[in-house]
Design an enzyme around this catalytic site. Sequence first.
Site, PDB file in Angstrom:
ATOM      1  N   HIS A   1       0.807  -1.228  -0.023  1.00 46.99           N
ATOM      2  CA  HIS A   1       0.068  -0.229  -0.108  1.00 46.99           C
ATOM      3  C   HIS A   1       0.835   1.286  -0.078  1.00 46.99           C
ATOM      4  O   HIS A   1       1.881   1.182   0.596  1.00 46.99           O
ATOM      5  CB  HIS A   1      -0.801   0.091   1.398  1.00 46.99           C
ATOM      6  CG  HIS A   1      -2.241  -0.587   1.236  1.00 46.99           C
ATOM      7  ND1 HIS A   1      -3.204  -0.320   1.755  1.00 46.99           N
ATOM      8  CD2 HIS A   1      -2.466  -1.705   0.232  1.00 46.99           C
ATOM      9  CE1 HIS A   1      -4.279  -1.403   1.415  1.00 46.99           C
ATOM     10  NE2 HIS A   1      -3.607  -2.228   0.644  1.00 46.99           N
TER      11      HIS A   1
ATOM     12  N   SER B   1      -6.521  -5.843  -8.561  1.00 45.36           N
ATOM     13  CA  SER B   1      -6.686  -4.951  -9.691  1.00 45.36           C
ATOM     14  C   SER B   1      -6.740  -3.721  -8.864  1.00 45.36           C
ATOM     15  O   SER B   1      -7.016  -2.399  -9.208  1.00 45.36           O
ATOM     16  CB  SER B   1      -8.125  -5.168 -10.156  1.00 45.36           C
ATOM     17  OG  SER B   1      -9.063  -5.235  -9.251  1.00 45.36           O
TER      18      SER B   1
ATOM     19  N   GLU C   1      -6.836  -0.828  -5.400  1.00 46.43           N
ATOM     20  CA  GLU C   1      -7.595   0.055  -4.499  1.00 46.43           C
ATOM     21  C   GLU C   1      -7.422   1.746  -4.911  1.00 46.43           C
ATOM     22  O   GLU C   1      -6.176   1.895  -4.662  1.00 46.43           O
ATOM     23  CB  GLU C   1      -7.388  -0.012  -3.047  1.00 46.43           C
ATOM     24  CG  GLU C   1      -7.805  -1.547  -2.632  1.00 46.43           C
ATOM     25  CD  GLU C   1      -7.683  -1.682  -1.173  1.00 46.43           C
ATOM     26  OE1 GLU C   1      -8.058  -0.910  -0.465  1.00 46.43           O
ATOM     27  OE2 GLU C   1      -7.079  -2.825  -0.833  1.00 46.43           O
TER      28      GLU C   1
ATOM     29  N   ASN D   1      -4.569   3.580  -3.026  1.00 46.13           N
ATOM     30  CA  ASN D   1      -2.908   3.566  -3.258  1.00 46.13           C
ATOM     31  C   ASN D   1      -3.018   3.763  -4.548  1.00 46.13           C
ATOM     32  O   ASN D   1      -1.778   4.507  -4.846  1.00 46.13           O
ATOM     33  CB  ASN D   1      -2.743   2.311  -3.004  1.00 46.13           C
ATOM     34  CG  ASN D   1      -3.092   1.720  -1.626  1.00 46.13           C
ATOM     35  OD1 ASN D   1      -2.542   2.027  -0.806  1.00 46.13           O
ATOM     36  ND2 ASN D   1      -3.765   0.603  -1.673  1.00 46.13           N
TER      37      ASN D   1
ATOM     38  N   GLY E   1     -15.002 -13.832  -8.312  1.00 43.79           N
ATOM     39  CA  GLY E   1     -16.518 -14.376  -8.973  1.00 43.79           C
ATOM     40  C   GLY E   1     -16.245 -15.062 -10.098  1.00 43.79           C
ATOM     41  O   GLY E   1     -15.099 -15.064 -10.752  1.00 43.79           O
TER      42      GLY E   1
ATOM     43  N   ALA F   1     -14.451 -13.266 -13.093  1.00 46.21           N
ATOM     44  CA  ALA F   1     -13.096 -13.085 -12.861  1.00 46.21           C
ATOM     45  C   ALA F   1     -12.236 -14.281 -13.312  1.00 46.21           C
ATOM     46  O   ALA F   1     -10.876 -14.351 -13.811  1.00 46.21           O
ATOM     47  CB  ALA F   1     -12.603 -12.538 -11.413  1.00 46.21           C
TER      48      ALA F   1
ATOM     49  N   THR G   1     -10.622 -13.273  -0.861  1.00 47.75           N
ATOM     50  CA  THR G   1     -10.838 -12.809   0.212  1.00 47.75           C
ATOM     51  C   THR G   1     -11.883 -13.430   1.111  1.00 47.75           C
ATOM     52  O   THR G   1     -11.845 -12.898   2.344  1.00 47.75           O
ATOM     53  CB  THR G   1     -11.205 -11.072  -0.046  1.00 47.75           C
ATOM     54  OG1 THR G   1     -12.603 -11.158  -0.723  1.00 47.75           O
ATOM     55  CG2 THR G   1     -10.182 -10.573  -0.766  1.00 47.75           C
TER      56      THR G   1
END
Length: 333
Positions: free
Chosen positions: A38, A105, A107, A110, A174, A177, A191
């Site tokens: 991050h 992919s 956030e 960051n 999912g 993806a 996750t």
Amino acid sequence: MTRFGYTLMTEQSGPKELVRDAISAEHRGFDFEVSSDHFSPWLVSQGHAPNAWAVLGAVAQVTERVDLYTYVTCPTMRYHPAVVAQQAATVQILSDGRFTLGLGSGENLNEHVVGRGWPAVTQRQEMLREAIEVIRALFTGDLVDWRGDHFQVDSARLWDLPETPVGIGVAMGGKKAVDTFGVLADHLIATEPDGDLVHEWHSSRQANGLAGGGRVVGQIPICWDPDRDTAVARAHDQFRWFGGGWKVNADLPTPAGFDGATQFVRPEDVADSIPCGPDFDAIVDAVRPYWESGFTDIALVQIGGGSQDQFLKEAAEPLLASLRSASRQSTDD
């Protein structure tokens, strides 16, 4: 056999502390270590965000046995995929083949810092797919020229390549993806303990003739402390952002945004979703759905930078023993 890992949480500890904790975690018996990547912590109270790749280079030199992961790096905005490929190859050499490149992919928190805005999720997925193709091309050691919709690479080559190829794990959430990244990834990162997602992953690999099932890697926060009230207060202070879910967390731009979005989250709400306190059985019960869903690698996040030393010295070994015993028993049953 299920493997259990330790999380080097760059948002809650400085670089020297992370390296120290990495050494201790290996000594206490963890199978692998994952590092977040991050530019900013989620909440101001966490207070840290050192460069993950510099930390991993140091950790690779002071550990001998544990596997290492990025969990996860976004190779599309803050980093160009060519730079990520070079970083990953270097860490693989430094670690003597113990490194896996975990990708996602990203956030907004960051990635917006480089001034390129924040694309919609569909575009982010397209960028990630293309980035993985660039990284894999560079891992061959060949001279790469690339023209895509999102990236360009001109006469690039990795001059230092590891003897052991770098495996790539991709965070997926999912069926869509999995359909996109199933053939591009060696390992699945997820996750939540979603058995249907794990099944889709294995089915996708088999349908595309890929040998072996790859590893399935997950992560779960815990807040161990001898005093439960202390644990709950610490989890609320530093990890209440966790309850927002990926769709919310991916789009918030600043720690102030996370603070505002979670201002009405109560300590008891956090305690309902994160095991807090000294009870190993409660932690085992929280982790159990992961191995029951087919996860092979489960990383624990001990909440609170200042709590790591006590956790590793007092709780890590008996907790690992409890987790391994319970996971073996589930397998035998």
